[in-house]
Scaffold this motif. Structure first.
Motif, mmCIF file in Angstrom:
data_model
loop_
_atom_site.group_PDB
_atom_site.id
_atom_site.type_symbol
_atom_site.label_atom_id
_atom_site.label_comp_id
_atom_site.label_asym_id
_atom_site.label_seq_id
_atom_site.Cartn_x
_atom_site.Cartn_y
_atom_site.Cartn_z
ATOM 1 N N PHE A 1 35.814 -93.037 18.047
ATOM 2 C CA PHE A 1 35.254 -91.759 17.633
ATOM 3 C C PHE A 1 33.947 -91.950 16.863
ATOM 4 O O PHE A 1 33.749 -92.970 16.188
ATOM 5 N N LEU A 2 33.082 -90.970 16.994
ATOM 6 C CA LEU A 2 31.875 -90.867 16.187
ATOM 7 C C LEU A 2 32.182 -89.884 15.067
ATOM 8 O O LEU A 2 32.479 -88.717 15.318
ATOM 9 N N THR A 3 32.131 -90.340 13.832
ATOM 10 C CA THR A 3 32.505 -89.527 12.684
ATOM 11 C C THR A 3 31.313 -89.323 11.769
ATOM 12 O O THR A 3 30.657 -90.298 11.357
ATOM 13 N N GLY A 4 31.032 -88.076 11.443
ATOM 14 C CA GLY A 4 29.945 -87.747 10.536
ATOM 15 C C GLY A 4 30.487 -87.085 9.281
ATOM 16 O O GLY A 4 31.396 -86.251 9.349
ATOM 17 N N THR A 5 29.923 -87.459 8.131
ATOM 18 C CA THR A 5 30.359 -86.917 6.847
ATOM 19 C C THR A 5 29.210 -86.183 6.178
ATOM 20 O O THR A 5 28.103 -86.728 6.058
ATOM 21 N N GLY A 6 29.457 -84.957 5.737
ATOM 22 C CA GLY A 6 28.431 -84.156 5.101
ATOM 23 C C GLY A 6 28.169 -84.552 3.661
ATOM 24 O O GLY A 6 29.010 -85.199 3.020
ATOM 25 N N GLY A 7 27.017 -84.138 3.146
ATOM 26 C CA GLY A 7 26.599 -84.532 1.804
ATOM 27 C C GLY A 7 26.672 -83.437 0.767
ATOM 28 O O GLY A 7 26.010 -83.516 -0.267
ATOM 29 N N GLU A 8 27.469 -82.395 1.023
ATOM 30 C CA GLU A 8 27.611 -81.342 0.023
ATOM 31 C C GLU A 8 28.306 -81.874 -1.228
ATOM 32 O O GLU A 8 29.145 -82.761 -1.156
ATOM 33 N N ASP A 9 27.953 -81.298 -2.384
ATOM 34 C CA ASP A 9 28.641 -81.644 -3.627
ATOM 35 C C ASP A 9 30.046 -81.046 -3.607
ATOM 36 O O ASP A 9 30.218 -79.863 -3.290
ATOM 37 N N THR B 1 25.396 -75.022 -0.189
ATOM 38 C CA THR B 1 24.380 -75.988 0.212
ATOM 39 C C THR B 1 23.992 -76.893 -0.950
ATOM 40 O O THR B 1 24.189 -76.547 -2.118
ATOM 41 N N PRO B 2 23.434 -78.060 -0.633
ATOM 42 C CA PRO B 2 22.838 -78.870 -1.696
ATOM 43 C C PRO B 2 21.679 -78.097 -2.332
ATOM 44 O O PRO B 2 21.225 -77.080 -1.790
ATOM 45 N N PRO B 3 21.155 -78.547 -3.466
ATOM 46 C CA PRO B 3 20.011 -77.860 -4.076
ATOM 47 C C PRO B 3 18.806 -77.858 -3.142
ATOM 48 O O PRO B 3 18.635 -78.777 -2.332
ATOM 49 N N LEU B 4 17.974 -76.829 -3.265
ATOM 50 C CA LEU B 4 16.798 -76.722 -2.411
ATOM 51 C C LEU B 4 15.891 -77.938 -2.532
ATOM 52 O O LEU B 4 15.168 -78.287 -1.594
ATOM 53 N N SER B 5 15.937 -78.606 -3.669
ATOM 54 C CA SER B 5 15.092 -79.780 -3.898
ATOM 55 C C SER B 5 15.445 -80.951 -2.984
ATOM 56 O O SER B 5 14.673 -81.915 -2.872
ATOM 57 N N ALA B 6 16.595 -80.886 -2.309
ATOM 58 C CA ALA B 6 17.011 -81.983 -1.429
ATOM 59 C C ALA B 6 16.028 -82.202 -0.290
ATOM 60 O O ALA B 6 15.970 -83.298 0.283
ATOM 61 N N THR B 7 15.268 -81.171 0.054
ATOM 62 C CA THR B 7 14.302 -81.307 1.153
ATOM 63 C C THR B 7 12.881 -81.572 0.652
ATOM 64 O O THR B 7 11.951 -81.607 1.445
ATOM 65 N N VAL C 1 27.253 -82.113 11.957
ATOM 66 C CA VAL C 1 27.433 -82.158 10.505
ATOM 67 C C VAL C 1 26.103 -82.080 9.761
ATOM 68 O O VAL C 1 25.193 -82.883 9.995
ATOM 69 N N LYS C 2 26.026 -81.113 8.834
ATOM 70 C CA LYS C 2 24.820 -80.926 8.023
ATOM 71 C C LYS C 2 24.761 -81.936 6.879
ATOM 72 O O LYS C 2 25.777 -82.491 6.467
ATOM 73 N N TYR C 3 23.548 -82.136 6.364
ATOM 74 C CA TYR C 3 23.327 -82.983 5.187
ATOM 75 C C TYR C 3 24.083 -84.303 5.328
ATOM 76 O O TYR C 3 24.718 -84.789 4.393
ATOM 77 N N VAL C 4 23.989 -84.892 6.507
ATOM 78 C CA VAL C 4 24.840 -86.028 6.829
ATOM 79 C C VAL C 4 24.549 -87.210 5.903
ATOM 80 O O VAL C 4 23.397 -87.598 5.699
ATOM 81 N N VAL D 1 18.493 -83.799 6.865
ATOM 82 C CA VAL D 1 18.861 -84.403 8.145
ATOM 83 C C VAL D 1 20.305 -84.044 8.468
ATOM 84 O O VAL D 1 21.166 -84.008 7.584
ATOM 85 N N ARG D 2 20.571 -83.765 9.724
ATOM 86 C CA ARG D 2 21.930 -83.473 10.154
ATOM 87 C C ARG D 2 22.234 -84.238 11.432
ATOM 88 O O ARG D 2 21.321 -84.615 12.198
ATOM 89 N N LEU D 3 23.513 -84.436 11.663
ATOM 90 C CA LEU D 3 23.960 -84.998 12.931
ATOM 91 C C LEU D 3 23.949 -83.887 13.973
ATOM 92 O O LEU D 3 24.482 -82.802 13.737
#
Length: 396
Positions: A178-186, A86-92, A242-245, A229-231
Protein backbone atom coordinates in the motif's frame (compact mmCIF):
# COMPACT_ATOMS: atom_id res chain seq x y z
CA UNK A 1 -39.40 9.18 -12.04
CA UNK A 2 -41.01 10.62 -8.91
CA UNK A 3 -37.91 10.02 -6.78
CA UNK A 4 -35.54 11.66 -9.23
CA UNK A 5 -37.85 14.64 -9.83
CA UNK A 6 -38.29 15.37 -6.13
CA UNK A 7 -34.58 15.31 -5.44
CA UNK A 8 -33.71 17.34 -8.49
CA UNK A 9 -36.10 20.11 -7.45
CA UNK A 10 -34.19 20.14 -4.15
CA UNK A 11 -30.92 20.45 -6.02
CA UNK A 12 -32.31 23.35 -8.04
CA UNK A 13 -33.19 25.21 -4.84
CA UNK A 14 -29.73 24.64 -3.43
CA UNK A 15 -27.97 25.84 -6.56
CA UNK A 16 -30.03 28.98 -7.17
CA UNK A 17 -30.56 30.34 -3.65
CA UNK A 18 -28.23 32.48 -1.56
CA UNK A 19 -25.63 30.70 0.54
CA UNK A 20 -27.63 30.86 3.76
CA UNK A 21 -30.81 29.77 2.00
CA UNK A 22 -28.87 26.92 0.38
CA UNK A 23 -27.87 25.65 3.79
CA UNK A 24 -31.47 25.87 4.97
CA UNK A 25 -32.72 24.03 1.89
CA UNK A 26 -30.57 21.03 2.73
CA UNK A 27 -31.81 20.95 6.29
CA UNK A 28 -28.37 21.72 7.75
CA UNK A 29 -28.04 23.71 10.94
CA UNK A 30 -24.48 24.76 10.19
CA UNK A 31 -21.50 24.42 12.51
CA UNK A 32 -19.93 27.73 13.39
CA UNK A 33 -20.47 31.36 12.53
CA UNK A 34 -19.20 31.07 8.98
CA UNK A 35 -21.78 28.41 8.13
CA UNK A 36 -24.55 30.42 9.75
CA UNK A 37 -23.88 33.78 8.13
CA UNK A 38 -22.76 32.49 4.73
CA UNK A 39 -19.33 34.13 4.98
CA UNK A 40 -16.23 32.37 3.73
CA UNK A 41 -13.78 31.16 6.39
CA UNK A 42 -10.49 33.04 6.64
CA UNK A 43 -8.39 30.39 4.93
CA UNK A 44 -10.70 30.53 1.88
CA UNK A 45 -11.55 34.24 1.95
CA UNK A 46 -9.99 34.67 -1.50
CA UNK A 47 -12.63 32.47 -3.14
CA UNK A 48 -15.70 33.70 -5.04
CA UNK A 49 -18.59 33.80 -2.54
CA UNK A 50 -21.18 33.92 -5.32
CA UNK A 51 -19.96 30.57 -6.67
CA UNK A 52 -20.06 28.68 -3.38
CA UNK A 53 -22.49 27.33 -0.80
CA UNK A 54 -21.02 27.56 2.70
CA UNK A 55 -22.19 24.44 4.51
CA UNK A 56 -19.69 24.67 7.39
CA UNK A 57 -16.28 26.19 8.07
CA UNK A 58 -14.72 23.12 6.45
CA UNK A 59 -17.19 22.34 3.66
CA UNK A 60 -17.77 24.72 0.75
CA UNK A 61 -19.70 23.48 -2.28
CA UNK A 62 -19.57 24.83 -5.83
CA UNK A 63 -23.03 25.80 -7.04
CA UNK A 64 -24.28 23.75 -9.99
CA UNK A 65 -24.68 26.81 -12.20
CA UNK A 66 -21.16 27.97 -11.27
CA UNK A 67 -19.67 24.71 -12.53
CA UNK A 68 -20.74 25.58 -16.07
CA UNK A 69 -18.77 23.80 -18.75
CA UNK A 70 -15.12 24.86 -18.50
CA UNK A 71 -12.35 22.30 -19.03
CA UNK A 72 -10.59 23.55 -15.87
CA UNK A 73 -12.29 24.60 -12.64
CA UNK A 74 -11.00 27.99 -11.42
CA UNK A 75 -9.46 27.77 -7.96
CA UNK A 76 -11.75 30.54 -6.72
CA UNK A 77 -14.76 28.33 -7.47
CA UNK A 78 -13.42 24.93 -6.38
CA UNK A 79 -15.12 23.17 -3.47
CA UNK A 80 -13.41 22.66 -0.11
CA UNK A 81 -13.60 19.64 2.21
CA UNK A 82 -11.41 19.47 5.32
CA UNK A 83 -11.57 16.74 7.95
CA UNK A 84 -9.60 18.81 10.48
CA UNK A 85 -8.75 22.50 10.95
CA UNK A 86 -6.11 23.68 8.52
CA UNK A 87 -2.54 24.43 9.52
CA UNK A 88 -1.79 28.15 10.06
CA UNK A 89 -1.79 30.29 6.92
CA UNK A 90 1.92 30.88 7.49
CA UNK A 91 2.60 27.26 6.47
CA UNK A 92 2.63 28.37 2.83
CA UNK A 93 4.93 31.39 3.36
CA UNK A 94 8.01 29.34 2.46
CA UNK A 95 6.79 26.08 0.87
CA UNK A 96 10.26 24.73 0.12
CA UNK A 97 11.08 24.20 3.81
CA UNK A 98 8.11 21.84 4.36
CA UNK A 99 9.45 18.39 5.27
CA UNK A 100 8.15 14.96 4.26
CA UNK A 101 9.38 11.68 5.76
CA UNK A 102 9.68 8.66 3.46
CA UNK A 103 9.40 5.15 4.87
CA UNK A 104 9.04 1.64 3.46
CA UNK A 105 11.82 2.22 0.94
CA UNK A 106 15.36 0.87 0.77
CA UNK A 107 16.85 4.14 2.04
CA UNK A 108 14.35 5.99 4.25
CA UNK A 109 14.88 9.72 4.56
CA UNK A 110 13.22 13.04 5.32
CA UNK A 111 13.43 15.72 2.65
CA UNK A 112 12.17 19.23 2.21
CA UNK A 113 9.91 20.14 -0.67
CA UNK A 114 12.76 22.20 -2.10
CA UNK A 115 14.99 19.10 -2.15
CA UNK A 116 12.22 16.97 -3.65
CA UNK A 117 11.85 19.33 -6.61
CA UNK A 118 15.21 18.13 -7.87
CA UNK A 119 13.59 14.83 -8.80
CA UNK A 120 11.59 16.41 -11.58
CA UNK A 121 8.21 17.94 -12.24
CA UNK A 122 5.05 16.84 -13.99
CA UNK A 123 1.55 18.24 -14.51
CA UNK A 124 -1.54 16.06 -14.40
CA UNK A 125 -5.10 17.27 -15.06
CA UNK A 126 -7.37 15.29 -12.77
CA UNK A 127 -10.78 15.43 -11.15
CA UNK A 128 -10.86 16.15 -7.43
CA UNK A 129 -14.10 14.77 -5.96
CA UNK A 130 -15.30 14.22 -2.41
CA UNK A 131 -16.51 10.70 -1.63
CA UNK A 132 -19.84 12.17 -0.53
CA UNK A 133 -20.54 14.11 -3.71
CA UNK A 134 -24.19 13.29 -4.47
CA UNK A 135 -25.05 12.47 -0.83
CA UNK A 136 -28.10 14.79 -1.00
CA UNK A 137 -29.73 12.41 -3.49
CA UNK A 138 -30.07 9.50 -1.07
CA UNK A 139 -33.47 9.04 0.58
CA UNK A 140 -32.13 7.88 3.96
CA UNK A 141 -30.58 11.28 4.76
CA UNK A 142 -27.07 10.01 5.38
CA UNK A 143 -25.08 11.97 7.93
CA UNK A 144 -22.53 14.45 6.68
CA UNK A 145 -22.59 17.43 4.35
CA UNK A 146 -25.49 17.20 1.93
CA UNK A 147 -23.47 17.69 -1.24
CA UNK A 148 -25.41 17.64 -4.50
CA UNK A 149 -23.02 17.92 -7.48
CA UNK A 150 -20.62 20.64 -6.33
CA UNK A 151 -18.06 18.63 -4.37
CA UNK A 152 -16.03 18.06 -7.51
CA UNK A 153 -13.82 19.99 -9.89
CA UNK A 154 -11.24 19.45 -12.59
CA UNK A 155 -7.83 20.98 -11.93
CA UNK A 156 -4.24 20.77 -13.15
CA UNK A 157 -1.88 19.46 -10.48
CA UNK A 158 1.83 20.18 -10.77
CA UNK A 159 4.43 18.49 -8.63
CA UNK A 160 7.05 15.82 -8.14
CA UNK A 161 6.37 12.31 -9.55
CA UNK A 162 6.32 10.14 -6.44
CA UNK A 163 7.52 7.02 -8.25
CA UNK A 164 10.71 8.85 -9.21
CA UNK A 165 11.41 9.73 -5.58
CA UNK A 166 10.82 6.14 -4.46
CA UNK A 167 13.14 4.87 -7.19
CA UNK A 168 15.87 7.28 -6.05
CA UNK A 169 15.50 5.89 -2.52
CA UNK A 170 16.20 2.38 -3.73
CA UNK A 171 12.65 1.30 -4.44
CA UNK A 172 9.83 -0.01 -2.30
CA UNK A 173 10.37 -2.57 0.42
CA UNK A 174 9.62 -6.12 -0.74
CA UNK A 175 6.59 -6.45 1.54
CA UNK A 176 5.00 -3.14 0.47
CA UNK A 177 1.39 -3.48 -0.68
CA UNK A 178 0.00 0.00 0.00
CA UNK A 179 0.90 3.63 -0.54
CA UNK A 180 0.12 5.45 2.71
CA UNK A 181 0.02 9.21 3.15
CA UNK A 182 -0.17 11.03 6.48
CA UNK A 183 -1.49 14.57 6.84
CA UNK A 184 0.25 17.35 8.75
CA UNK A 185 -2.66 18.90 10.62
CA UNK A 186 -2.11 19.73 14.30
CA UNK A 187 -3.85 17.16 16.51
CA UNK A 188 -5.39 18.18 19.84
CA UNK A 189 -3.72 16.72 22.95
CA UNK A 190 -5.39 14.06 25.06
CA UNK A 191 -7.03 12.24 22.15
CA UNK A 192 -5.92 8.96 20.59
CA UNK A 193 -4.30 10.20 17.33
CA UNK A 194 -5.64 7.24 15.37
CA UNK A 195 -9.22 8.39 15.99
CA UNK A 196 -8.76 11.68 14.11
CA UNK A 197 -5.50 11.41 12.16
CA UNK A 198 -5.88 11.93 8.42
CA UNK A 199 -3.92 8.96 7.09
CA UNK A 200 -5.03 7.01 4.05
CA UNK A 201 -3.71 3.90 2.30
CA UNK A 202 -4.33 2.97 -1.34
CA UNK A 203 -3.10 -0.01 -3.37
CA UNK A 204 0.56 0.40 -4.24
CA UNK A 205 -0.28 0.34 -7.96
CA UNK A 206 -1.44 3.95 -7.51
CA UNK A 207 2.21 4.92 -7.05
CA UNK A 208 2.69 4.95 -10.83
CA UNK A 209 0.48 8.04 -11.24
CA UNK A 210 0.86 9.71 -7.83
CA UNK A 211 2.57 13.02 -7.32
CA UNK A 212 3.47 15.41 -4.54
CA UNK A 213 1.63 18.47 -5.79
CA UNK A 214 2.71 21.98 -4.85
CA UNK A 215 0.84 23.88 -7.56
CA UNK A 216 -2.77 23.88 -8.72
CA UNK A 217 -3.80 25.49 -12.00
CA UNK A 218 -0.35 27.03 -12.30
CA UNK A 219 -0.40 28.77 -8.91
CA UNK A 220 1.16 27.80 -5.56
CA UNK A 221 -1.09 25.36 -3.71
CA UNK A 222 -3.08 27.32 -1.09
CA UNK A 223 -3.86 26.14 2.43
CA UNK A 224 -7.50 25.59 1.44
CA UNK A 225 -6.43 22.82 -0.93
CA UNK A 226 -3.59 21.21 0.98
CA UNK A 227 -0.68 23.61 0.53
CA UNK A 228 2.19 23.77 0.70
CA UNK A 229 2.13 20.20 -0.66
CA UNK A 230 -0.36 17.36 -0.86
CA UNK A 231 -0.39 13.81 -2.12
CA UNK A 232 -2.38 13.55 -5.35
CA UNK A 233 -3.57 10.11 -6.47
CA UNK A 234 -5.32 10.64 -9.84
CA UNK A 235 -8.51 8.65 -10.31
CA UNK A 236 -9.06 8.23 -6.56
CA UNK A 237 -11.63 9.99 -4.38
CA UNK A 238 -10.49 13.14 -2.63
CA UNK A 239 -9.94 11.67 0.83
CA UNK A 240 -7.01 9.65 -0.56
CA UNK A 241 -5.34 12.83 -1.82
CA UNK A 242 -3.89 13.66 1.59
CA UNK A 243 -3.42 17.36 2.31
CA UNK A 244 -0.42 18.90 4.09
CA UNK A 245 1.34 15.59 3.62
CA UNK A 246 4.09 14.95 6.20
CA UNK A 247 4.77 11.27 5.65
CA UNK A 248 4.78 8.87 2.72
CA UNK A 249 5.13 5.19 3.56
CA UNK A 250 5.02 2.07 1.42
CA UNK A 251 3.43 -0.35 3.84
CA UNK A 252 2.49 -4.05 4.01
CA UNK A 253 -0.93 -3.23 5.46
CA UNK A 254 -3.49 -0.44 5.45
CA UNK A 255 -3.30 2.36 7.99
CA UNK A 256 -4.74 1.69 11.45
CA UNK A 257 -6.28 5.18 11.55
CA UNK A 258 -10.07 5.31 11.93
CA UNK A 259 -10.41 7.23 8.67
CA UNK A 260 -9.02 4.12 6.95
CA UNK A 261 -10.28 1.21 9.03
CA UNK A 262 -13.94 2.08 9.49
CA UNK A 263 -14.65 5.42 7.81
CA UNK A 264 -15.05 5.85 4.06
CA UNK A 265 -16.32 2.29 3.70
CA UNK A 266 -19.26 1.25 1.54
CA UNK A 267 -21.69 -0.54 3.85
CA UNK A 268 -25.44 -1.13 4.11
CA UNK A 269 -27.56 1.46 5.88
CA UNK A 270 -27.44 0.89 9.64
CA UNK A 271 -24.27 -1.23 9.55
CA UNK A 272 -21.06 -0.22 11.35
CA UNK A 273 -17.89 0.24 9.35
CA UNK A 274 -15.09 -2.34 9.34
CA UNK A 275 -11.96 -3.08 7.26
CA UNK A 276 -13.63 -5.92 5.33
CA UNK A 277 -15.91 -3.49 3.49
CA UNK A 278 -14.97 -1.81 0.19
CA UNK A 279 -12.94 1.36 0.72
CA UNK A 280 -13.60 4.61 -1.13
CA UNK A 281 -10.70 4.31 -3.50
CA UNK A 282 -11.17 4.69 -7.26
CA UNK A 283 -13.86 6.93 -8.68
CA UNK A 284 -16.57 5.76 -11.07
CA UNK A 285 -17.99 7.05 -14.34
CA UNK A 286 -20.25 10.05 -13.81
CA UNK A 287 -21.84 13.10 -15.43
CA UNK A 288 -24.40 15.80 -14.72
CA UNK A 289 -26.15 18.72 -16.40
CA UNK A 290 -24.91 22.24 -15.60
CA UNK A 291 -26.98 24.36 -18.02
CA UNK A 292 -29.64 25.46 -18.56
CA UNK A 293 -31.05 25.38 -15.03
CA UNK A 294 -33.64 28.13 -15.36
CA UNK A 295 -36.43 28.61 -17.93
CA UNK A 296 -35.06 28.61 -21.47
CA UNK A 297 -37.12 29.84 -24.40
CA UNK A 298 -38.50 27.28 -26.83
CA UNK A 299 -36.60 26.47 -29.98
CA UNK A 300 -32.92 25.56 -30.13
CA UNK A 301 -31.59 24.91 -26.64
CA UNK A 302 -27.96 24.13 -25.78
CA UNK A 303 -27.74 21.55 -22.98
CA UNK A 304 -24.35 21.43 -21.29
CA UNK A 305 -22.63 19.49 -18.54
CA UNK A 306 -19.46 17.76 -17.41
CA UNK A 307 -18.50 14.09 -17.43
CA UNK A 308 -15.69 11.91 -16.13
CA UNK A 309 -14.64 8.33 -16.66
CA UNK A 310 -13.51 7.76 -13.08
CA UNK A 311 -10.28 5.79 -13.08
CA UNK A 312 -10.66 5.17 -16.82
CA UNK A 313 -10.87 7.61 -19.73
CA UNK A 314 -14.24 9.05 -20.66
CA UNK A 315 -15.58 7.55 -23.88
CA UNK A 316 -18.99 9.13 -24.59
CA UNK A 317 -21.95 11.01 -23.15
CA UNK A 318 -25.64 10.82 -23.98
CA UNK A 319 -28.40 13.28 -23.06
CA UNK A 320 -32.08 12.60 -22.49
CA UNK A 321 -34.83 15.24 -22.33
CA UNK A 322 -37.60 12.82 -21.39
CA UNK A 323 -36.33 11.27 -18.17
CA UNK A 324 -34.37 8.48 -19.84
CA UNK A 325 -36.97 7.22 -22.30
CA UNK A 326 -34.77 8.18 -25.26
CA UNK A 327 -31.15 9.31 -25.57
CA UNK A 328 -29.11 11.43 -27.98
CA UNK A 329 -25.33 11.46 -28.36
CA UNK A 330 -23.74 14.62 -26.95
CA UNK A 331 -20.57 16.24 -28.27
CA UNK A 332 -17.48 16.36 -26.08
CA UNK A 333 -16.64 20.05 -26.33
CA UNK A 334 -13.53 20.40 -24.22
CA UNK A 335 -9.99 19.20 -24.92
CA UNK A 336 -8.98 15.67 -24.06
CA UNK A 337 -6.65 16.23 -21.09
CA UNK A 338 -6.14 12.60 -20.25
CA UNK A 339 -7.98 9.78 -18.57
CA UNK A 340 -8.19 11.39 -15.14
CA UNK A 341 -9.75 14.66 -16.26
CA UNK A 342 -13.36 15.49 -16.92
CA UNK A 343 -14.66 16.81 -20.22
CA UNK A 344 -17.47 19.27 -20.88
CA UNK A 345 -20.22 18.11 -23.23
CA UNK A 346 -23.05 19.75 -25.14
CA UNK A 347 -26.18 18.83 -27.06
CA UNK A 348 -28.09 21.27 -29.23
CA UNK A 349 -31.72 20.20 -29.42
CA UNK A 350 -35.12 21.69 -30.16
CA UNK A 351 -37.56 21.96 -27.26
CA UNK A 352 -41.19 23.02 -27.49
CA UNK A 353 -42.91 24.76 -24.57
CA UNK A 354 -43.45 22.31 -21.72
CA UNK A 355 -41.86 20.44 -18.85
CA UNK A 356 -38.73 18.33 -19.35
CA UNK A 357 -36.57 16.05 -17.21
CA UNK A 358 -33.02 16.41 -18.58
CA UNK A 359 -30.42 13.79 -17.73
CA UNK A 360 -26.95 12.78 -18.89
CA UNK A 361 -25.35 9.34 -19.02
CA UNK A 362 -21.62 8.75 -19.45
CA UNK A 363 -19.63 5.70 -20.54
CA UNK A 364 -15.90 5.17 -20.02
CA UNK A 365 -13.25 3.40 -22.07
CA UNK A 366 -13.71 0.20 -20.04
CA UNK A 367 -17.35 0.06 -21.10
CA UNK A 368 -18.71 1.06 -17.70
CA UNK A 369 -21.96 2.98 -18.16
CA UNK A 370 -23.36 5.41 -15.63
CA UNK A 371 -26.28 3.59 -13.97
CA UNK A 372 -29.80 4.91 -13.59
CA UNK A 373 -29.83 4.39 -9.82
CA UNK A 374 -27.30 3.81 -7.06
CA UNK A 375 -27.96 1.59 -4.05
CA UNK A 376 -28.03 3.43 -0.71
CA UNK A 377 -25.15 3.04 1.71
CA UNK A 378 -24.76 4.19 5.31
CA UNK A 379 -22.63 7.27 4.69
CA UNK A 380 -24.04 8.26 1.32
CA UNK A 381 -20.86 7.72 -0.68
CA UNK A 382 -20.25 7.40 -4.40
CA UNK A 383 -23.68 8.27 -5.88
CA UNK A 384 -23.41 8.37 -9.68
CA UNK A 385 -26.97 7.47 -10.68
CA UNK A 386 -28.07 9.62 -13.62
CA UNK A 387 -31.75 9.72 -12.58
CA UNK A 388 -31.13 11.56 -9.30
CA UNK A 389 -28.61 13.90 -10.96
CA UNK A 390 -31.12 15.01 -13.62
CA UNK A 391 -32.72 18.47 -13.65
CA UNK A 392 -36.24 19.67 -14.43
CA UNK A 393 -36.75 22.40 -16.99
CA UNK A 394 -39.81 24.43 -17.85
CA UNK A 395 -39.49 25.69 -21.40
CA UNK A 396 -41.54 28.80 -22.15
Amino acid sequence: MARGISLNRRTFLISTSGAAAGVAATGLAGTGAHAQDGALPEYAAWKDPDALIVHTDRTLETRREAIGAPPITPARELFVRNNLPTPPLSATDDPDVWEIAFEGVASPATMTLGELKRYGVTSTPAVLQCSGNGRAFFDHEASGTQWSVGAAGNVVWTGVPLARVVEAMGGAAAEARFLTGTGGEDLPPGIDPLTILVERSVPIEALDDALLAYEMNGEPLPIAHGGPVRLVVPGYFGVNNVKYVRRIALTPAESEAKIQRTSYRIRPVGVEGDPSQPSMWTMTVKSWITAPLHEPSSGAVVIQGVAMGGASALSSVEVSTDGGETWQAAELTGPDMGRFAWRPFALVTTLEPGRYTVASRATNADGDEQPRDFDPNERGYGHNGWDAHAVELTVS
